[in-house]
Design a protein around this motif. Structure first.
Motif, mmCIF file in Angstrom:
data_model
loop_
_atom_site.group_PDB
_atom_site.id
_atom_site.type_symbol
_atom_site.label_atom_id
_atom_site.label_comp_id
_atom_site.label_asym_id
_atom_site.label_seq_id
_atom_site.Cartn_x
_atom_site.Cartn_y
_atom_site.Cartn_z
ATOM 1 N N ARG A 57 0.870 -1.175 0.000
ATOM 2 C CA ARG A 57 0.000 0.000 0.000
ATOM 3 C C ARG A 57 0.905 1.223 0.000
ATOM 4 N N PHE A 58 0.668 2.112 -0.967
ATOM 5 C CA PHE A 58 1.505 3.299 -1.053
ATOM 6 C C PHE A 58 0.659 4.559 -0.948
ATOM 7 N N VAL A 59 1.281 5.612 -0.447
ATOM 8 C CA VAL A 59 0.674 6.940 -0.392
ATOM 9 C C VAL A 59 1.716 7.923 -0.905
ATOM 10 N N PRO A 73 -3.670 13.563 -1.084
ATOM 11 C CA PRO A 73 -2.758 12.413 -1.157
ATOM 12 C C PRO A 73 -3.285 11.356 -2.134
ATOM 13 N N ILE A 74 -2.357 10.743 -2.836
ATOM 14 C CA ILE A 74 -2.685 9.699 -3.807
ATOM 15 C C ILE A 74 -2.330 8.376 -3.164
ATOM 16 N N ASP A 75 -3.324 7.508 -3.025
ATOM 17 C CA ASP A 75 -3.020 6.212 -2.427
ATOM 18 C C ASP A 75 -3.453 5.093 -3.358
ATOM 19 N N ILE A 90 5.350 1.183 -9.493
ATOM 20 C CA ILE A 90 4.048 1.854 -9.479
ATOM 21 C C ILE A 90 4.073 3.011 -10.470
ATOM 22 N N MET A 91 2.886 3.303 -10.993
ATOM 23 C CA MET A 91 2.668 4.489 -11.821
ATOM 24 C C MET A 91 1.444 5.182 -11.251
ATOM 25 N N VAL A 111 5.382 3.456 1.850
ATOM 26 C CA VAL A 111 5.015 2.123 1.385
ATOM 27 C C VAL A 111 4.799 1.270 2.623
ATOM 28 N N ASN A 112 3.591 0.713 2.734
ATOM 29 C CA ASN A 112 3.226 -0.095 3.910
ATOM 30 C C ASN A 112 3.551 0.651 5.211
#
Length: 128
Positions: A57-59, A73-75, A90-91, A111-112
């Protein structure tokens, strides 16, 4: 903990037929005639070394020079389904990036829930 291998900002990105990232228009500066303005599309492309996890999981946060968020924020999530791969990519497509200040905008990523810190930056300036 994930380790960042690279991060780039570009105008567009996609996965090729053999699943490698293809980046078009890598940049580190945006110039305009006036502010505020809106950058229609920017893609944040990042690659990191995986750990034992299979779901990441990324933000991503993009901050103006003043520290104000330029966009919410983009998650998202990235899945490492192939256990033979050592990296996860990731893109993140950023639509309608509001540019209200001159200076250096920073892009941070977690990330996480582990911060990778500032992974990229770009300068915004007015053409005079």
């Amino acid at each position: 903990m994930a380790k960042l291998n690279y991060a780039h900002l570009c105008d567009y990105a996609f996965l090729s037929a053999n699943r490698t990232p293809t980046l078009i228009g890598i940049f580190s500066e945006i110039m305009g005639k006036s502010l505020p303005s809106v950058h229609p599309l920017m893609v944040v492309v990042a690659d990191f070394t995986r750990d034992a996890s299979t779901i990441y999981r990324f933000v991503i946060t993009i901050k103006a020079p003043s520290g104000k968020l330029a966009v919410p924020p983009i998650d998202g999530t990235a899945e490492a389904s192939d256990s033979t791969k050592k990296n996860v990519g990731i893109m993140a497509y950023v639509y309608g990036l509001k540019l209200e200040e001159e200076g250096t905008y920073t892009i941070e990523m977690t990330v996480n829930n582990d911060s990778l810190g500032i992974i990229a930056a770009f300068d915004v300036s007015i053409v005079r």
